[in-house]
Design a protein around this motif. Sequence first.
Motif, PDB file in Angstrom:
ATOM      1  N   UNK A  56       1.943   4.057  -2.046  1.00  0.00           N
ATOM      2  CA  UNK A  56       3.018   5.003  -1.713  1.00  0.00           C
ATOM      3  C   UNK A  56       2.451   6.177  -0.919  1.00  0.00           C
ATOM      4  N   UNK A  57       1.268   6.658  -1.316  1.00  0.00           N
ATOM      5  CA  UNK A  57       0.645   7.775  -0.601  1.00  0.00           C
ATOM      6  C   UNK A  57       0.332   7.394   0.839  1.00  0.00           C
ATOM      7  N   UNK A  58      -0.118   6.164   1.060  1.00  0.00           N
ATOM      8  CA  UNK A  58      -0.390   5.703   2.429  1.00  0.00           C
ATOM      9  C   UNK A  58       0.905   5.586   3.224  1.00  0.00           C
ATOM     10  N   UNK A  59       1.971   5.138   2.565  1.00  0.00           N
ATOM     11  CA  UNK A  59       3.256   5.018   3.248  1.00  0.00           C
ATOM     12  C   UNK A  59       3.765   6.393   3.665  1.00  0.00           C
ATOM     13  N   UNK A  60       3.612   7.380   2.788  1.00  0.00           N
ATOM     14  CA  UNK A  60       4.032   8.750   3.117  1.00  0.00           C
ATOM     15  C   UNK A  60       3.200   9.292   4.280  1.00  0.00           C
ATOM     16  N   UNK A  61       1.906   8.963   4.304  1.00  0.00           N
ATOM     17  CA  UNK A  61       1.045   9.395   5.413  1.00  0.00           C
ATOM     18  C   UNK A  61       1.581   8.886   6.753  1.00  0.00           C
ATOM     19  N   UNK A  62       1.994   7.617   6.782  1.00  0.00           N
ATOM     20  CA  UNK A  62       2.564   7.047   8.022  1.00  0.00           C
ATOM     21  C   UNK A  62       3.851   7.762   8.410  1.00  0.00           C
TER      22      UNK A  62
END
Length: 853
Positions: free
Chosen positions: A601-607
């Motif tokens: 989820x954190x990586x998705x938010x980064x994108x």
Amino acid sequence: MEQKPAPKGRGALLEMLKKHKEARAGGAGEPVEEQAPPKTRGRAMLLQKIQEAKERKAGGDSGQLSTPGPSTVPSETRRGVSGVTKALGEVAITASETCSYRGESGTPIKATANYILLNVEKDRGVFEYEVRFQPDIDAKSNRIKLVNQALGELSTTKVYDGDVCLYLPCLAFSPRQEFESVIPNTETPVTTTLIYKRKRKLSECLHLYNVLFKRIMHILLYQRMGRNYFSPDHKYLVPQHKLEVLPGFCVHVDEMEGGLMVCLDTQHRVIRSQTVYELFHEIRATNPRNFREEVTKNVIGACVLTKYNNRTYIIDDIAWNMNPKDTFEDRSKGPSCFIDYYREHYNIRIEDVDQPLLITRQVKQSPDGKIERMICLIPELCYLTGLTDAMRNDFKVMKDVAAFTRITPNQRMLALRTYLDRVRQSEKAKQVLSGWGLSLADDTVDVKARVLPQEAIYFGGPDAEAHKYTGGTDWNKAISDNKLTGPVNITNWQLYYTRRDQKYAANFAQTIVRLGKGMGCVIQDPRHIVLDDDRTETYMTAIRDNVANTQVAVFICPTLRADRYSIIKKMCCVNIPVASQVILSKTLSNPQKVRTIIHKIAMQITCKLGGTLWSVKIPVSGWMVCGIDVYHGANNQSVCGFVASINGSMTKYFSKAMFQDGEIGDYFKMPFRQMLQAAKDREGAFPSKVIVFRDGVGDGQLEHCRKYEITQLQEVIKELNIETTITFVVVQKRINTRIFRTVNETNFENPPSGTVVDNMVTRRQFYDFFLVPQSVRQGTVNPTHYVVLVDEGNIKPDHLQRLAYKLCHLYYNWSGTIRVPAPCLYAHKLAAIVGQYIKKTPSTQLDDKLFYL
């Protein structure tokens, strides 16, 4: 003495006309044999057409077709015309030039495909004749009888449309043959004339060959359901879920680069043991108050199978005011009720005489135009096909069904060879083929495959080579051990949740803050916003009051509700543009997996905030890649997603969604201009080459795509007066081609990731290739078909194939390779979220972020 080169173009036409005149002046005897000239072009082609038109006009009646009859034309003219007709016939059967798009890089491997070569005997093929009757006959049945009388033994292998076109497997009569007879059931004399027209090209006869294989499937007792053929006698039962799985084949004939071939792929059809009538009772027992609404929701649009005739129908409506006691007009005996009809024709006794009827509408083509007719079906005789959403979400159901449908390459090859054996052992099937001079090869066709070099995945860090992954097509573990290439600090964000999810929210916030350091960024504690309830209005009010001046808003929702998700996305993408993330509390409930889930989820938010996760090496500069896909919603309203890279490493994208009607895009000029400008603003110059990967276009739409979509992009380049070139590539996923790596004669396996096939089974008239980007452990891998429609940049096949493979590594929602280039899947996700949930054009403030992941 040096030999003169053969004339071309206008010279070839003049040479042919000269020989034509010599033939006319040659007196009695056979016409001069001419060699077919090369295909004319430009003005020469126009002159040739004018000359042919003059000869037709001079040779016969204006109301009749082509070759004049001997009774109306002088012998000298007949000899000349027949000579030209023969020459043109030879030109007509000359095979079109094969388009080859072959690369060289990679390691060669032995491979085969699910194609079987269809051999055509010498001097056999499809010969077109014109049929005339004197006097003319209106009744189609009488026309067919008279043609059958004229053909004799050949009548069993003819294809005749009952009008003027007759196709035979050999040159039976040339150039003209007359047969005297009488009109059936009368004493009126009639003359049947068969006039030879030409030998048709293979590419013009594909429909006919497909018809022959329909006959073969019928002979082998396969039943047609939809477009494919299945064997009800060999079905697999899944009794615990009330399902049946029917094995079958998808069969079609096409002219490939290696010749005329049959594509044969194993298929499966899932049939529920439940009838529509039983579904009625199930819904009545669980939801009696909303019975009709639930029935309408579950039945309308569903595909049903009627086992008494093995046909499938799409249900369009439910006639609540009708029942099996009602009557209809039976063609054979006039008014008849449904109860009597099924008892007399199928020996079926209908149990419930008060059940409503199902309505399906079919459109038939007639000489007077399209005619729509309604068919009434009995619910207790209609079996539901396919899986419901609940079944698809049930792991046990899918696992049990997959035991029959997910078959290995060895099983597929065994099924293909079994089919070939059945055709060889069936005398009737062999007669169908031999009558047209056809025969099937003994085994599937071998292809030359190459495996492209495996791509290295680069992560963030001071030394790029020290932080790269070369372990294959799955880097899920590697990404948790390395920093991101483009991390984003999250210092101002909000977390929305209800009181009952307070525990999950607190754990989520603590975990994501700890994960920030490993990702290479700073994630601070969020602002917690506790909601009183989970009503849609509560979320709307909270967003309106709090979201402004926030980096990202995260919502933890207790249940999955489409209306709530839709309003959150609409508010955060249109009204108050901000990155948003919706999480189900159930997703955060597993303590063993919660850390991995929160990391993703954190990586998705980064994108969604404009960051990047990993990269691959792109050895070119100044290139832009685009992805286009279309989502089709209700009321013929479609949304086109258009995504383009705006940096050299092809990791940052500019996205636009446009509402339109249908599949082909109409509004590309404005977004494409904005994308070119965004790339210039970031890189300092317009891109030198633009490579567009267009998803979702079938074979029948390729020409429309070339005319309408590519033209719009070219017009933008022209208006900007820049030297950017366009390469337009159609990406096709829904194909029946399968590629197998050959271990030995009896052992086959999935080809490795990066396998390219660009010969034998590629299209004859297109620049195309197949790519296998994924590594599959279960079942059979599906290759992706790439068709190059336009290549203004003259990109080498090797470079385009390598680029497509690299882009399959750059989809940030999956730490592995995907089936299509990442821009295509980004465009698909954008179009789907806008078409399903947002239903308005997103704010321009989100154009340079992957807010739709």
